[in-house]
Design an enzyme around this catalytic site. Structure first.
Site, PDB file in Angstrom:
ATOM      1  N   TYR A  47      10.149  -5.316  11.834  1.00  0.00           N
ATOM      2  CA  TYR A  47      10.557  -6.391  10.939  1.00  0.00           C
ATOM      3  C   TYR A  47      12.070  -6.551  10.815  1.00  0.00           C
ATOM      4  O   TYR A  47      12.537  -7.115   9.836  1.00  0.00           O
ATOM      5  CB  TYR A  47       9.947  -6.160   9.551  1.00  0.00           C
ATOM      6  CG  TYR A  47       8.445  -6.032   9.573  1.00  0.00           C
ATOM      7  CD1 TYR A  47       7.653  -7.031  10.137  1.00  0.00           C
ATOM      8  CD2 TYR A  47       7.819  -4.903   9.056  1.00  0.00           C
ATOM      9  CE1 TYR A  47       6.274  -6.906  10.166  1.00  0.00           C
ATOM     10  CE2 TYR A  47       6.441  -4.777   9.087  1.00  0.00           C
ATOM     11  CZ  TYR A  47       5.672  -5.778   9.643  1.00  0.00           C
ATOM     12  OH  TYR A  47       4.309  -5.650   9.675  1.00  0.00           O
ATOM     13  N   SER A 118       3.402  -0.129   5.482  1.00  0.00           N
ATOM     14  CA  SER A 118       2.655  -1.088   6.288  1.00  0.00           C
ATOM     15  C   SER A 118       2.746  -0.676   7.759  1.00  0.00           C
ATOM     16  O   SER A 118       2.453   0.472   8.100  1.00  0.00           O
ATOM     17  CB  SER A 118       3.173  -2.508   6.027  1.00  0.00           C
ATOM     18  OG  SER A 118       2.266  -3.478   6.494  1.00  0.00           O
ATOM     19  N   TYR A 119       3.146  -1.584   8.656  1.00  0.00           N
ATOM     20  CA  TYR A 119       3.264  -1.220  10.067  1.00  0.00           C
ATOM     21  C   TYR A 119       4.162   0.005  10.228  1.00  0.00           C
ATOM     22  O   TYR A 119       3.907   0.873  11.071  1.00  0.00           O
ATOM     23  CB  TYR A 119       3.839  -2.403  10.848  1.00  0.00           C
ATOM     24  CG  TYR A 119       3.731  -2.294  12.362  1.00  0.00           C
ATOM     25  CD1 TYR A 119       2.778  -3.027  13.059  1.00  0.00           C
ATOM     26  CD2 TYR A 119       4.593  -1.475  13.092  1.00  0.00           C
ATOM     27  CE1 TYR A 119       2.683  -2.949  14.439  1.00  0.00           C
ATOM     28  CE2 TYR A 119       4.497  -1.379  14.465  1.00  0.00           C
ATOM     29  CZ  TYR A 119       3.541  -2.119  15.148  1.00  0.00           C
ATOM     30  OH  TYR A 119       3.441  -2.034  16.522  1.00  0.00           O
ATOM     31  N   TRP A 166       0.461 -12.838   9.077  1.00  0.00           N
ATOM     32  CA  TRP A 166       1.248 -11.829   9.800  1.00  0.00           C
ATOM     33  C   TRP A 166       1.589 -12.306  11.209  1.00  0.00           C
ATOM     34  O   TRP A 166       2.734 -12.163  11.657  1.00  0.00           O
ATOM     35  CB  TRP A 166       0.475 -10.520   9.851  1.00  0.00           C
ATOM     36  CG  TRP A 166       1.275  -9.374  10.416  1.00  0.00           C
ATOM     37  CD1 TRP A 166       2.144  -8.573   9.747  1.00  0.00           C
ATOM     38  CD2 TRP A 166       1.275  -8.923  11.774  1.00  0.00           C
ATOM     39  NE1 TRP A 166       2.692  -7.633  10.598  1.00  0.00           N
ATOM     40  CE2 TRP A 166       2.182  -7.832  11.844  1.00  0.00           C
ATOM     41  CE3 TRP A 166       0.613  -9.322  12.928  1.00  0.00           C
ATOM     42  CZ2 TRP A 166       2.431  -7.139  13.033  1.00  0.00           C
ATOM     43  CZ3 TRP A 166       0.865  -8.643  14.122  1.00  0.00           C
ATOM     44  CH2 TRP A 166       1.756  -7.564  14.167  1.00  0.00           C
ATOM     45  N   ASP A 254      -3.228  -3.153  -3.136  1.00  0.00           N
ATOM     46  CA  ASP A 254      -2.842  -3.247  -1.732  1.00  0.00           C
ATOM     47  C   ASP A 254      -4.081  -3.382  -0.858  1.00  0.00           C
ATOM     48  O   ASP A 254      -5.108  -2.737  -1.118  1.00  0.00           O
ATOM     49  CB  ASP A 254      -2.056  -2.002  -1.324  1.00  0.00           C
ATOM     50  CG  ASP A 254      -1.659  -2.030   0.139  1.00  0.00           C
ATOM     51  OD1 ASP A 254      -1.101  -3.055   0.565  1.00  0.00           O
ATOM     52  OD2 ASP A 254      -1.930  -1.052   0.850  1.00  0.00           O
ATOM     53  N   HIS A 289       1.010  -5.307  -1.996  1.00  0.00           N
ATOM     54  CA  HIS A 289       1.691  -4.870  -0.785  1.00  0.00           C
ATOM     55  C   HIS A 289       3.212  -4.957  -0.907  1.00  0.00           C
ATOM     56  O   HIS A 289       3.922  -4.053  -0.479  1.00  0.00           O
ATOM     57  CB  HIS A 289       1.198  -5.694   0.411  1.00  0.00           C
ATOM     58  CG  HIS A 289       1.368  -5.020   1.737  1.00  0.00           C
ATOM     59  ND1 HIS A 289       0.743  -3.840   2.045  1.00  0.00           N
ATOM     60  CD2 HIS A 289       2.090  -5.359   2.824  1.00  0.00           C
ATOM     61  CE1 HIS A 289       1.068  -3.475   3.289  1.00  0.00           C
ATOM     62  NE2 HIS A 289       1.902  -4.382   3.772  1.00  0.00           N
TER      63      HIS A 289
END
Length: 579
Positions: A47, A118-119, A166, A254, A289
């Site tokens: 990101y 997250s990722y 996303w 989340d 999130h």
């Protein structure tokens, strides 16, 4: 090393990091100007390393001033790094290579910790599973356990809002890397108008830029069953390889909370060593999130829910990377109890504070005539029914029930997230509403909520959706958890079986986990319907690949929900003592 906020920080940008296949990934390095060597904190992100997930975390300079070398790296094929982006495909090897490269730097101690959510949490697990020698600990935030269940699909339903939002965001960087500013602009326009975009069918015919730049999206749609493709991409298959302490950070709203809880429990029981198994810690806030705050959806959870993650992580990394042990061993589990808005501690999740048997208390669906909408007579009772008529509603995918709040994605403006008043959907007749009497005393729950539902449908396939709701004395009704099951998956995620028309079928599925108090004077409510859009795709009431469905495939389903002595539909709540 001084921890003063006035410690100067040296910043080196776009430092090339060689991978084993010759691809070079780009990193920014932040380090104290004096002293050292220092242990390393590594954040690997798709990101943009310049952002460094600062929406939720302190800037890397904050950690560098406290005696760390902080490395923030663009993952393969993203932003300033070389290579092609294929989600999760190269993260294990790339993570291993980056960790060992970081440990070799002349100003770095040979101890590396990782953080990110997250990722950026997934890349930690994938790297840890490769057992790099110099990885000492990780702090994965808000990430799941399985590539299929709870991420791409939920009991067969496609996670539409999370994935489309996303992919539209991720593909914009890919377009710019290829010099296609026109494609980036088109994707940005779809992103801005995403609430209309969600309705476009078929899903497997997205706009050309999305199709060309994100071929993995089509792969996900082509694989609606959990098969070897998903297993190869899941942490669930790798627990026995994890050999590092981990601080698991989760949020009750989340979308990955169930996977976060599973990761904590399964590494504790199946990790590669006693060291790893003994040093798994769980920290759960009431957040969605992002962003992380006491203000979630329409509720304020109070000052105790403020974002203090950086202080928590600093103590964690000081422990494992600097050997600064805490004065008192931290509890294995710290979780925020919503409603009371206080912190609780436990040795396990779920906590062993059950007040009734094994802690599972049944609340039965009841009605005298019809439970349709908040205007009906649906009731939630601790007493089972005798003979009662079933409740009936009609579901047609063209008028799907909209999701209001919940656990759908990453950006609250784009995806339904958090606690929100459910009354706007509870006035619909295609939503069955079952409400308890006002409570005479507080009822606290901590654990997984499950629904046992006896239902019939006229369709060969359909969805059943349920929400657990906290009803305030003034009538406001806030969602706590939600769940869905696609009926054709009732015998497992690896096969689809048509539903016999009109036949009563027993379904049991999770509504998710929570820790909450229904306060005295409040009521407990369960909403039952057949759609949660756009959190999940609309079931056409036929067995079809989710990517191929068009409006021409839509058929009407008449749903019958039974609640009698032989078919006791009920929600199971993990009731605990409030002490």
């Amino acid at each position: 090393m001084s921890t003063s906020a006035f410690v100067d920080v040296i910043v080196e940008r776009d430092v090339p990091v060689p991978m084993r296949d010759g691809v070079r990934l780009s990193a920014d390095v932040y380090r104290p100007a004096k002293g050292g060597p220092c242990p390393v904190l590594l954040l690997r992100t798709p990101y943009n390393k310049a952002d460094a997930q600062t929406m939720n975390y302190a800037h890397p300079q904050w950690y560098a001033r406290r005696g760390y070398v902080v490395i923030v790296q663009d993952t393969r094929g993203r932003w300033t790094s070389e290579g092609e982006f294929a989600p999760y495909e190269h993260e294990a090897a790339d993570g291993y290579d980056t960790i060992e490269w970081a440990a070799s730097l002349p100003f770095a101690e040979k101890k590396v910790g990782m953080y990110g959510f997250s990722y950026c949490g997934a890349v930690q697990w994938l790297a840890a599973a490769e057992a790099p020698p110099h990885l000492a600990c990780i702090a994965p935030g808000m990430i799941g356990s399985d590539a299929y269940q709870g991420k791409t699909y939920a009991n067969g339903a496609f996670a539409l809002a999370a994935l489309q939002s996303w992919v539209l965001f991720a593909a914009q960087d890919t377009a710019l890397r290829q010099g296609r500013g026109d494609w980036a602009s088109e994707l940005s326009a779809h992103y801005a108008g995403i609430h209309g975009f969600y309705k476009k069918l078929p899903l497997n015919e997205p706009p050309e830029p999305m199709k060309e730049l994100a071929p993995y999206y089509a792969d996900w749609l082509r694989r609606p069953l959990r098969d070897e493709y998903w297993a190869a991409r899941s942490l669930r298959e790798r627990y026995e390889s994890i050999d590092v302490p981990a601080l698991h950070i989760g949020g009750w709203y989340d979308l990955f909370i169930e996977g976060t809880l599973e990761n904590f429990n399964c590494v504790r029981s199946r990790g590669a060593s006693e060291h790893a198994r003994e040093h798994q810690y769980l920290f759960v806030e009431p957040w969605f999130h992002m962003p992380w705050s006491r203000y979630v959806g329409e509720l304020d959870f109070g000052p105790e829910a403020a974002n203090r993650i950086d202080a928590l992580q600093l103590a964690w990394f000081d422990w494992w990377l600097k050997d600064i042990r805490p004065d008192n061993p931290p509890p294995k589990v710290r979780y925020f109890e919503m409603g009371s808005n206080v912190w609780k501690e436990a040795n396990d999740w779920p906590p062993e504070r059950a007040s009734r048997g094994e802690g599972r208390a049944a609340y039965y669906l009841r009605s005298a005539c019809r439970a349709n909408s908040v205007n009906g007579d649906g009731a939630l009772s601790e007493h089972p029914a005798g003979e009662e008529y079933p409740d009936v509603f009609v579901y047609h995918p063209s008028i799907a029930v909209p999701a209001i709040g919940g656990r759908s994605g990453a950006v609250p403006e784009l995806t339904p997230m958090g606690p929100k008043n459910q009354l706007p959907i509870e006035i619909r007749n295609d939503v069955l509403v079952y409400t308890s009497p006002p409570l005479d005393e507080d009822v606290a729950i901590a654990g997984e909520i499950t629904l046992e539902l006896y239902a019939a449908t006229t369709a060969e396939d359909t969805d059943f959706v349920a929400k657990l709701v906290d009803v305030h004395p003034d009538g406001r009704a806030y969602n706590i958890t939600e769940g869905i099951i696609r009926a054709s998956y009732r015998h497992g995620l690896d096969k689809r079986v048509p539903v016999p028309s009109g036949e009563t079928v027993r379904y049991e599925f999770s509504l998710g986990s929570a820790a909450a108090v229904f306060q005295k004077g409040h009521a407990i409510r369960l909403d039952v319907t057949s759609s949660l859009f756009p959190t999940f795709d609309r079931n056409p009431n036929r067995i079809a690949n989710p990517g191929e469905v068009t409006e021409a495939d839509f058929v009407t389903a008449t749903q019958t929900i039974y609640h009698d002595a032989e078919r006791p539909s009920r929600v199971w709540l993990p009731v605990v003592t409030t002490s």
